[in-house]
Write a protein that holds these residues in place. Structure first.
Motif, PDB file in Angstrom:
ATOM      1  N   THR A 247      88.509 -25.451  48.029  1.00  0.00           N
ATOM      2  CA  THR A 247      88.315 -26.742  47.745  1.00  0.00           C
ATOM      3  C   THR A 247      89.466 -27.536  47.910  1.00  0.00           C
ATOM      4  O   THR A 247      89.452 -28.891  48.556  1.00  0.00           O
ATOM      5  CB  THR A 247      88.112 -26.683  46.223  1.00  0.00           C
ATOM      6  OG1 THR A 247      86.719 -26.289  45.941  1.00  0.00           O
ATOM      7  CG2 THR A 247      87.952 -28.220  45.755  1.00  0.00           C
ATOM      8  N   VAL A 248      90.643 -27.171  47.620  1.00  0.00           N
ATOM      9  CA  VAL A 248      91.870 -27.951  47.965  1.00  0.00           C
ATOM     10  C   VAL A 248      92.200 -27.933  49.540  1.00  0.00           C
ATOM     11  O   VAL A 248      92.269 -28.976  49.863  1.00  0.00           O
ATOM     12  CB  VAL A 248      93.005 -27.244  47.324  1.00  0.00           C
ATOM     13  CG1 VAL A 248      94.376 -27.934  47.799  1.00  0.00           C
ATOM     14  CG2 VAL A 248      92.979 -26.775  45.795  1.00  0.00           C
ATOM     15  N   GLN A 249      91.807 -26.996  50.195  1.00  0.00           N
ATOM     16  CA  GLN A 249      92.183 -27.178  51.637  1.00  0.00           C
ATOM     17  C   GLN A 249      91.150 -28.048  52.438  1.00  0.00           C
ATOM     18  O   GLN A 249      91.458 -28.852  53.381  1.00  0.00           O
ATOM     19  CB  GLN A 249      92.131 -25.644  52.535  1.00  0.00           C
ATOM     20  CG  GLN A 249      93.033 -24.866  51.997  1.00  0.00           C
ATOM     21  CD  GLN A 249      93.218 -23.979  53.027  1.00  0.00           C
ATOM     22  OE1 GLN A 249      92.700 -23.991  54.389  1.00  0.00           O
ATOM     23  NE2 GLN A 249      94.041 -22.788  52.964  1.00  0.00           N
ATOM     24  N   ASP A 250      89.807 -28.111  51.891  1.00  0.00           N
ATOM     25  CA  ASP A 250      88.661 -29.043  52.202  1.00  0.00           C
ATOM     26  C   ASP A 250      89.032 -30.439  52.041  1.00  0.00           C
ATOM     27  O   ASP A 250      89.022 -31.226  52.828  1.00  0.00           O
ATOM     28  CB  ASP A 250      87.294 -28.334  51.839  1.00  0.00           C
ATOM     29  CG  ASP A 250      86.698 -27.472  52.660  1.00  0.00           C
ATOM     30  OD1 ASP A 250      87.214 -26.890  53.569  1.00  0.00           O
ATOM     31  OD2 ASP A 250      85.589 -27.041  52.239  1.00  0.00           O
ATOM     32  N   TYR A 251      89.658 -30.564  50.959  1.00  0.00           N
ATOM     33  CA  TYR A 251      89.895 -32.234  50.287  1.00  0.00           C
ATOM     34  C   TYR A 251      91.283 -32.441  51.291  1.00  0.00           C
ATOM     35  O   TYR A 251      90.903 -33.655  51.834  1.00  0.00           O
ATOM     36  CB  TYR A 251      90.524 -32.222  48.782  1.00  0.00           C
ATOM     37  CG  TYR A 251      90.798 -33.443  48.379  1.00  0.00           C
ATOM     38  CD1 TYR A 251      89.651 -34.211  48.035  1.00  0.00           C
ATOM     39  CD2 TYR A 251      92.034 -33.861  48.642  1.00  0.00           C
ATOM     40  CE1 TYR A 251      90.063 -35.503  47.447  1.00  0.00           C
ATOM     41  CE2 TYR A 251      92.362 -35.293  48.193  1.00  0.00           C
ATOM     42  CZ  TYR A 251      91.638 -35.968  47.590  1.00  0.00           C
ATOM     43  OH  TYR A 251      91.780 -37.265  47.138  1.00  0.00           O
ATOM     44  N   TYR A 252      92.115 -31.794  51.671  1.00  0.00           N
ATOM     45  CA  TYR A 252      93.351 -32.304  52.218  1.00  0.00           C
ATOM     46  C   TYR A 252      92.926 -32.452  53.701  1.00  0.00           C
ATOM     47  O   TYR A 252      93.686 -32.877  54.576  1.00  0.00           O
ATOM     48  CB  TYR A 252      94.478 -31.713  52.159  1.00  0.00           C
ATOM     49  CG  TYR A 252      95.231 -31.930  50.969  1.00  0.00           C
ATOM     50  CD1 TYR A 252      95.843 -33.289  50.527  1.00  0.00           C
ATOM     51  CD2 TYR A 252      95.244 -30.813  49.703  1.00  0.00           C
ATOM     52  CE1 TYR A 252      96.547 -33.632  49.348  1.00  0.00           C
ATOM     53  CE2 TYR A 252      95.867 -31.447  48.448  1.00  0.00           C
ATOM     54  CZ  TYR A 252      96.571 -32.678  48.346  1.00  0.00           C
ATOM     55  OH  TYR A 252      97.061 -33.164  47.112  1.00  0.00           O
ATOM     56  N   SER A 253      91.995 -31.711  54.116  1.00  0.00           N
ATOM     57  CA  SER A 253      91.653 -31.869  55.653  1.00  0.00           C
ATOM     58  C   SER A 253      90.661 -33.143  56.066  1.00  0.00           C
ATOM     59  O   SER A 253      90.789 -33.585  57.119  1.00  0.00           O
ATOM     60  CB  SER A 253      90.824 -30.548  55.896  1.00  0.00           C
ATOM     61  OG  SER A 253      89.251 -30.556  55.377  1.00  0.00           O
ATOM     62  N   SER A 254      90.276 -33.753  55.100  1.00  0.00           N
ATOM     63  CA  SER A 254      89.571 -35.189  55.041  1.00  0.00           C
ATOM     64  C   SER A 254      90.338 -36.239  54.380  1.00  0.00           C
ATOM     65  O   SER A 254      89.650 -37.278  54.383  1.00  0.00           O
ATOM     66  CB  SER A 254      88.193 -34.940  54.561  1.00  0.00           C
ATOM     67  OG  SER A 254      88.043 -34.652  53.367  1.00  0.00           O
ATOM     68  N   HIS A 255      91.228 -35.846  53.450  1.00  0.00           N
ATOM     69  CA  HIS A 255      91.969 -36.875  52.889  1.00  0.00           C
ATOM     70  C   HIS A 255      93.544 -37.107  53.020  1.00  0.00           C
ATOM     71  O   HIS A 255      93.895 -35.912  53.038  1.00  0.00           O
ATOM     72  CB  HIS A 255      91.608 -36.719  51.212  1.00  0.00           C
ATOM     73  CG  HIS A 255      90.100 -37.165  50.974  1.00  0.00           C
ATOM     74  ND1 HIS A 255      89.380 -35.963  51.024  1.00  0.00           N
ATOM     75  CD2 HIS A 255      89.581 -38.213  50.691  1.00  0.00           C
ATOM     76  CE1 HIS A 255      88.001 -36.505  50.708  1.00  0.00           C
ATOM     77  NE2 HIS A 255      88.016 -37.696  50.515  1.00  0.00           N
TER      78      HIS A 255
END
Length: 313
Positions: A247-255
């Motif tokens: 979740t954290v990795q996906d979040y920072y990949s787009s934000h």
């Protein structure tokens, strides 16, 4: 079977195969009003509302619904497009002026009607009023694993010994695709529930175990993508789960920046003897929430294992 006027009180089946209703005095009345309910069958009393109850369909009956209803039993998620769910959702409608919705996500291998104990506790404390709607969607049916028989309802399939530890590898691409597919599906459901609310309505989001992880996941992604609606989310509870590193990795990949969660209330409960999700790993996983200013309350349940019952919780 449909109940006729001459039928004795008891369970009877409505027009839908998964719709069971109770007519007559509730035999579990004493335990139903308390906490937890002792009704081992997981039965729901009929009280002038529509309750959706799970049924163990025969295999041939399940197949009649097709993949659009159940999802692929042994779905690997390799195409990343599986955004379906299993069985009928559990819905408890508000029968007065709708003001509050609870969106509750069940655990891995769980089912929507497992929200029953949670509803019991709300009833016992006087919070189950006519303004409250409860909505519990169902995860897809997937291969349950080598230690299980057949399939079970899972938001995504865990990796080996996945307890959120930094020593455990991230989900492989197929399982990560399952998580992302269900994120897309649940984000749509969350938006629909928020749009159902009146202008002054609020939504409480939460879940149990893997469902808690998915609740945290969709909250972080929704908060940043739909701020005009996200303000209606008044709090989040996570029971015996954690914030997945995916979740954290996906979040920072787009934000580019961390979300602003200043003062947002989050209640996390976790057993000190949890053998499935290590409590130390769970605490560490909430670091992003603390960093972003969330008002995190982390409640330790002394001596409680993953599926143990706690009065405090």
């Amino acid at each position: 079977r449909p109940r006729s006027s001459s039928s004795p009180p008891g369970w009877w089946r409505g027009s839908h195969a998964a719709d069971y209703k109770w007519s007559g005095p509730c035999p579990w009345a004493s335990s139903w009003e308390g906490s937890p309910s002792s009704a081992s069958s997981g039965a729901w009393p009929w009280r002038g509302q529509r309750w959706h109850r799970d049924v163990d369909y025969p295999r041939e009956h399940r197949q009649r619904h097709g993949d659009d209803w159940w999802g692929h039993d042994n779905d690997s998620g390799q195409d990343g497009a599986e955004e379906k769910g299993g069985e009928e959702h559990f819905v408890r409608e508000a029968w007065g002026r709708h003001k509050l919705t609870i969106l509750w996500l069940h655990s891995c291998h769980g089912r929507p009607y497992h929200v029953k104990d949670f509803v019991d506790s709300l009833r016992a404390r006087g919070y189950l009023d006519r303004t409250l709607r409860i909505f519990c969607p169902c995860a897809p049916s997937r291969f349950a694993g080598p230690e299980w028989c057949g399939t079970s309802f899972q938001w995504f399939i865990y990796g080996d010994d996945d307890d959120g530890s930094s020593e455990v590898a991230l989900l492989d691409s197929a399982r990560w695709a399952q998580l992302r597919a269900q994120r897309r599906r649940l984000l749509r459901l969350l938006e629909q529930e928020l749009l159902r609310l009146p202008p002054d309505g609020r939504l409480l989001l939460g879940g149990l175990s893997q469902g808690a992880s998915m609740a945290l996941d969709i909250f972080l992604h929704f908060k940043s993508s739909r701020p005009a609606l996200a303000w209606k989310i008044c709090g989040l509870f996570a029971r015996r789960g954690l914030l997945q590193p995916e979740t954290v990795q996906d979040y920072y990949s787009s934000h580019e920046n961390a979300p602003s969660l200043y003062g947002f209330p989050v209640l996390a409960t976790h057993g000190t003897n949890d053998e499935c999700v290590d409590i130390d790993n769970a605490w560490k996983s909430y670091g992003l929430l603390r960093k972003c200013g969330a008002e995190l309350r982390f409640k330790q349940l002394e001596g409680i294992w993953h599926n143990g019952w706690s009065q405090d919780e």
